[in-house]
Design an enzyme around this catalytic site. Structure first.
Site, PDB file in Angstrom:
ATOM      1  N   ASP A  88      -2.046 -50.157 -46.393  1.00  0.00           N
ATOM      2  CA  ASP A  88      -2.766 -51.412 -46.123  1.00  0.00           C
ATOM      3  C   ASP A  88      -4.269 -51.220 -45.909  1.00  0.00           C
ATOM      4  OD1 ASP A  88      -1.688 -50.092 -43.765  1.00  0.00           O
ATOM      5  OD2 ASP A  88      -2.585 -51.703 -42.602  1.00  0.00           O
ATOM      6  N   LEU A  89      -4.653 -50.111 -45.272  1.00  0.00           N
ATOM      7  CA  LEU A  89      -6.087 -49.892 -45.007  1.00  0.00           C
ATOM      8  C   LEU A  89      -6.840 -49.691 -46.320  1.00  0.00           C
ATOM      9  CD1 LEU A  89      -5.670 -47.348 -42.066  1.00  0.00           C
ATOM     10  CD2 LEU A  89      -6.252 -49.760 -41.871  1.00  0.00           C
ATOM     11  N   CYS A 135       5.394 -36.614 -48.866  1.00  0.00           N
ATOM     12  CA  CYS A 135       6.293 -36.171 -47.805  1.00  0.00           C
ATOM     13  C   CYS A 135       6.834 -37.382 -47.061  1.00  0.00           C
ATOM     14  CB  CYS A 135       5.560 -35.247 -46.850  1.00  0.00           C
ATOM     15  SG  CYS A 135       5.378 -33.602 -47.523  1.00  0.00           S
ATOM     16  N   ASP A 156      -0.402 -31.838 -39.045  1.00  0.00           N
ATOM     17  CA  ASP A 156       0.182 -30.975 -40.077  1.00  0.00           C
ATOM     18  C   ASP A 156       0.566 -29.586 -39.552  1.00  0.00           C
ATOM     19  OD1 ASP A 156       0.046 -32.991 -41.882  1.00  0.00           O
ATOM     20  OD2 ASP A 156      -1.740 -32.276 -42.920  1.00  0.00           O
ATOM     21  N   LYS A 189      -5.211 -27.316 -50.049  1.00  0.00           N
ATOM     22  CA  LYS A 189      -4.521 -28.288 -50.909  1.00  0.00           C
ATOM     23  C   LYS A 189      -5.078 -29.698 -50.701  1.00  0.00           C
ATOM     24  CE  LYS A 189      -0.703 -30.177 -49.289  1.00  0.00           C
ATOM     25  NZ  LYS A 189      -0.390 -31.594 -49.198  1.00  0.00           N
ATOM     26  N   ASN A 190      -5.210 -30.119 -49.437  1.00  0.00           N
ATOM     27  CA  ASN A 190      -5.601 -31.508 -49.183  1.00  0.00           C
ATOM     28  C   ASN A 190      -7.073 -31.779 -49.471  1.00  0.00           C
ATOM     29  OD1 ASN A 190      -3.029 -32.189 -48.619  1.00  0.00           O
ATOM     30  ND2 ASN A 190      -3.257 -32.219 -46.391  1.00  0.00           N
ATOM     31  N   ARG A 245       4.951 -26.940 -52.415  1.00  0.00           N
ATOM     32  CA  ARG A 245       3.958 -27.998 -52.653  1.00  0.00           C
ATOM     33  C   ARG A 245       2.619 -27.621 -52.052  1.00  0.00           C
ATOM     34  NH1 ARG A 245       6.317 -33.934 -51.929  1.00  0.00           N
ATOM     35  NH2 ARG A 245       4.216 -34.340 -52.603  1.00  0.00           N
ATOM     36  N   ARG A 249       4.526 -44.727 -44.500  1.00  0.00           N
ATOM     37  CA  ARG A 249       3.195 -44.262 -44.944  1.00  0.00           C
ATOM     38  C   ARG A 249       2.507 -45.425 -45.661  1.00  0.00           C
ATOM     39  NH1 ARG A 249       3.051 -38.347 -46.600  1.00  0.00           N
ATOM     40  NH2 ARG A 249       0.851 -38.671 -46.200  1.00  0.00           N
ATOM     41  N   PRO A 250       2.108 -46.445 -44.887  1.00  0.00           N
ATOM     42  CA  PRO A 250       1.533 -47.639 -45.518  1.00  0.00           C
ATOM     43  C   PRO A 250       0.184 -47.351 -46.185  1.00  0.00           C
ATOM     44  CG  PRO A 250       1.283 -47.744 -43.134  1.00  0.00           C
ATOM     45  CD  PRO A 250       2.086 -46.512 -43.422  1.00  0.00           C
ATOM     46  N   ARG A 276       1.732 -38.304 -52.465  1.00  0.00           N
ATOM     47  CA  ARG A 276       0.867 -39.215 -51.725  1.00  0.00           C
ATOM     48  C   ARG A 276      -0.572 -39.189 -52.288  1.00  0.00           C
ATOM     49  NH1 ARG A 276       0.963 -43.494 -48.085  1.00  0.00           N
ATOM     50  NH2 ARG A 276      -0.914 -43.460 -46.848  1.00  0.00           N
TER      51      ARG A 276
HETATM   52  C1  EPZ Z   1      -3.246 -37.092 -45.215  1.00  0.00           C
HETATM   53  O1  EPZ Z   1      -2.271 -38.101 -45.380  1.00  0.00           O
HETATM   54  C2  EPZ Z   1      -2.593 -35.792 -45.630  1.00  0.00           C
HETATM   55  N1  EPZ Z   1      -2.138 -35.904 -47.007  1.00  0.00           N
HETATM   56  C3  EPZ Z   1      -1.419 -35.479 -44.719  1.00  0.00           C
HETATM   57  O2  EPZ Z   1      -0.981 -34.180 -45.034  1.00  0.00           O
HETATM   58  C4  EPZ Z   1      -1.868 -35.476 -43.259  1.00  0.00           C
HETATM   59  O3  EPZ Z   1      -0.735 -35.358 -42.433  1.00  0.00           O
HETATM   60  C5  EPZ Z   1      -2.601 -36.770 -42.921  1.00  0.00           C
HETATM   61  O4  EPZ Z   1      -3.681 -37.002 -43.866  1.00  0.00           O
HETATM   62  C6  EPZ Z   1      -3.202 -36.770 -41.518  1.00  0.00           C
HETATM   63  O5  EPZ Z   1      -4.062 -35.690 -41.360  1.00  0.00           O
HETATM   64  C7  EPZ Z   1      -2.968 -35.609 -47.999  1.00  0.00           C
HETATM   65  O6  EPZ Z   1      -4.105 -35.248 -47.794  1.00  0.00           O
HETATM   66  C8  EPZ Z   1      -2.423 -35.708 -49.381  1.00  0.00           C
HETATM   67  P1  EPZ Z   1      -3.640 -40.896 -42.982  1.00  0.00           P
HETATM   68  P2  EPZ Z   1      -2.695 -39.617 -45.335  1.00  0.00           P
HETATM   69  O7  EPZ Z   1      -3.961 -42.038 -43.877  1.00  0.00           O
HETATM   70  O8  EPZ Z   1      -4.053 -39.757 -45.894  1.00  0.00           O
HETATM   71  C9  EPZ Z   1      -1.694 -44.691 -40.821  1.00  0.00           C
HETATM   72  C10 EPZ Z   1       0.587 -32.501 -45.503  1.00  0.00           C
HETATM   73  O9  EPZ Z   1       1.565 -32.054 -44.883  1.00  0.00           O
HETATM   74  N2  EPZ Z   1      -2.103 -45.482 -41.994  1.00  0.00           N
HETATM   75  O10 EPZ Z   1      -4.742 -40.174 -42.335  1.00  0.00           O
HETATM   76  O11 EPZ Z   1      -1.593 -40.367 -45.935  1.00  0.00           O
HETATM   77  C11 EPZ Z   1      -0.597 -43.689 -41.126  1.00  0.00           C
HETATM   78  O12 EPZ Z   1       0.671 -44.289 -41.126  1.00  0.00           O
HETATM   79  C12 EPZ Z   1       0.338 -33.979 -45.555  1.00  0.00           C
HETATM   80  O13 EPZ Z   1      -0.223 -31.792 -46.115  1.00  0.00           O
HETATM   81  C13 EPZ Z   1      -1.935 -46.843 -41.980  1.00  0.00           C
HETATM   82  O14 EPZ Z   1      -1.444 -47.413 -41.013  1.00  0.00           O
HETATM   83  O15 EPZ Z   1      -2.720 -39.872 -43.771  1.00  0.00           O
HETATM   84  C14 EPZ Z   1      -0.798 -42.673 -40.026  1.00  0.00           C
HETATM   85  O16 EPZ Z   1      -0.215 -43.154 -38.856  1.00  0.00           O
HETATM   86  C15 EPZ Z   1       1.435 -34.780 -45.034  1.00  0.00           C
HETATM   87  N3  EPZ Z   1      -2.326 -47.555 -43.079  1.00  0.00           N
HETATM   88  C16 EPZ Z   1      -2.312 -42.661 -39.834  1.00  0.00           C
HETATM   89  O17 EPZ Z   1      -2.786 -43.889 -40.401  1.00  0.00           O
HETATM   90  C17 EPZ Z   1      -2.900 -46.954 -44.163  1.00  0.00           C
HETATM   91  O18 EPZ Z   1      -3.261 -47.673 -45.112  1.00  0.00           O
HETATM   92  C18 EPZ Z   1      -3.038 -41.513 -40.511  1.00  0.00           C
HETATM   93  O19 EPZ Z   1      -2.641 -41.424 -41.877  1.00  0.00           O
HETATM   94  C19 EPZ Z   1      -3.063 -45.556 -44.171  1.00  0.00           C
HETATM   95  C20 EPZ Z   1      -2.664 -44.830 -43.067  1.00  0.00           C
END
Ligand code: EPZ
Length: 419
Positions: A125-126, A117, A305, A22-23, A396, A122-123, A93
């Site tokens: 900012d990056l 989810c 996950d 999915k991802n 989902r 879930r910011p 997301r």
């Molecule tokens: C992806 O979410 C996946 N979602 C998530 O899967 C997965 O848990 C996550 O990556 C980590 O592997 C999708 O692919 C749609 P991140 P993503 O940006 O991209 C922080 C599932 O169950 N962060 O890697 O949103 C954030 O808060 C889902 O299938 C910032 O601070 O995750 C976290 O602590 C749920 N600022 C860390 O980085 C930002 O701008 C990693 O998040 C972005 C992220």
């Protein structure tokens, strides 16, 4: 809303074919917005997040249709910079990938805040910082995101302050058609990031990963292609947690075993027997497994996950164990639900401590996708019949969960609920 009814204590025996990831499918579907030709994407999991993504694209004037159960055809030649189904953007997301693609294609993005989810902050900012480095100006008004560029995006060197799958993907999407060389540093190493890169390369993009950097040399145009989505690592690992709970054996087919190594070492350590073949693994459990302590981290670490599903498994293991959550420090909504099923689990800061328990049947509420998958695990191991509400979260991300579990001896059915 639908419910799952699960009668526990049935050993699992047999073969499960793992679906496409999915991802990986979601960013690749949105990446098609960059391609003005036919893209045929195979091994797409038929799950609700995929359906919603295709619906968003259709509402932008994109041709996006299933040509068979797991193959979609997408042609974005006539895409408009307007989303008629904006309500779907706030449900997912992955709709944040519209930012990179729309900015690249139209120079402008005006969307609702992406949802998804809900297990804590879930910011984005990056993502915004990266787009700003590429010359974009953004305004965020409570539930809306507006980003624009004056002429076009410009190439840049972007260093992500923190490893983020989503921000890495968005920077790749935004730079594929941006003239010059964009260097993205401190990127996510998840195999599905490479799957997106591989898809874009098939479309003519010039992208190279060098360890934890990605270098993108922007091309003028991408062309259509045929591409097969990688197998779902989290789906495969989720079934291993179910096997650990029920005992028996599972032959997981259609997978890439090396992608599972982020967690298979832990399954081996707790006593599961696993034989690796080229595209499958055969896992066996004929005794109670022994608990351990795990810490989640970005790939190649133990995946966040898999956290709730592994917590369920630990409650059946000798001595229990703990999970320290390092990616989403508040991913613990599932704890209360497991307690309802008699699991002795406690959450302190970013740690869940799980004692060896004797879970019983209960009425449980899925609070998000992986939390729901964890509840399925505890129900498979509990005496009697459990009910799991809010199945919409689980569908989902898990294709044919009921059919797959039933085919290996699980007693599980889906029924209509009143709520
Ligand atoms: C992806 O979410 C996946 N979602 C998530 O899967 C997965 O848990 C996550 O990556 C980590 O592997 C999708 O692919 C749609 P991140 P993503 O940006 O991209 C922080 C599932 O169950 N962060 O890697 O949103 C954030 O808060 C889902 O299938 C910032 O601070 O995750 C976290 O602590 C749920 N600022 C860390 O980085 C930002 O701008 C990693 O998040 C972005 C992220």
């Amino acid at each position: 809303m639908e419910k799952l009814l699960i009668t526990g204590k049935q050993r699992l025996y047999g073969e499960i074919i793992i679906s496409g990831m999915k991802n990986s499918a979601l960013p690749i579907i949105f990446a098609c917005l960059l391609v003005p030709d036919d893209c045929i994407i195979k091994n797409i999991p038929h799950v609700s997040d995929v359906e919603n993504s295709l619906e968003i694209l259709r509402s932008m004037g994109v041709k996006a249709e299933f040509v068979d159960k797991n193959t979609v055809l997408i042609n974005a030649k006539y895409a408009k910079n307007e989303i008629a189904k904006m309500e779907l953007v706030s449900k997912m997301r992955a709709s944040s990938y519209l930012m990179g693609t729309m900015l690249s294609r139209f120079g402008k993005v005006d969307i609702s805040m992406p949802g998804g989810c809900n297990f804590g902050a879930r910011p984005l900012d990056l993502h915004f910082k990266g787009f700003e480095k590429m010359g974009a100006i953004f305004t965020e008004k409570s539930d809306k995101i507006q980003i624009k560029v004056n002429k076009s995006l410009k190439c840049s060197k972007i260093t992500l302050d923190k490893i983020s799958v989503g921000a890495t993907i968005n920077m790749v999407l935004a730079s594929a058609l941006t003239q010059g060389e964009t260097i993205i540093e401190n990127v996510a190493l998840e195999p599905h990031v490479d799957d997106l890169i591989c898809f874009l390369q098939h479309c003519g993009a010039e992208i190279v990963r060098k360890n934890n950097s990605i270098v993108v040399r922007g091309v003028k145009r991408l062309h259509g292609t045929e591409y097969t989505i990688m197998p779902d690592t989290i789906e495969a690992l989720t079934y291993l947690t179910y096997l650990g709970i029920t005992g028996g054996y599972l032959n997981l087919k259609g997978i890439c075993p090396s992608h599972l190594e982020c967690a298979t070492d832990i399954f081996l350590k707790i006593g599961m027997s696993i034989n690796f073949a080229q595209r499958s693994i055969l896992a066996k459990v004929d005794k109670q497994l022994t608990g351990t302590d795990v810490t989640t981290s970005p790939y190649p670490g133990f995946p966040t996950d898999l956290h709730p599903q592994f917590a369920s498994l630990l409650s059946f293991c000798k001595g229990g164990g703990s999970i320290t959550e390092m990616v989403f420090p508040t991913r613990f909504k599932y704890v209360y639900e497991l307690q309802k099923a008699g699991v002795q689990i406690y959450n302190r800061d970013n740690i869940a401590i799980i004692n060896e328990s004797k879970p019983h049947s209960a009425v449980l509420d899925a609070t998000d996708l992986r939390a729901g998958a964890g509840l399925v695990g505890v129900a498979l191991g509990a005496e009697g019949e459990s009910t799991i509400n809010n199945v919409n979260y689980i569908v989902r991300g898990y294709e044919n969960l009921v059919e797959k579990l039933s085919s290996v001896g699980g007693k599980i059915k889906i029924i209509k609920g009143e709520n």
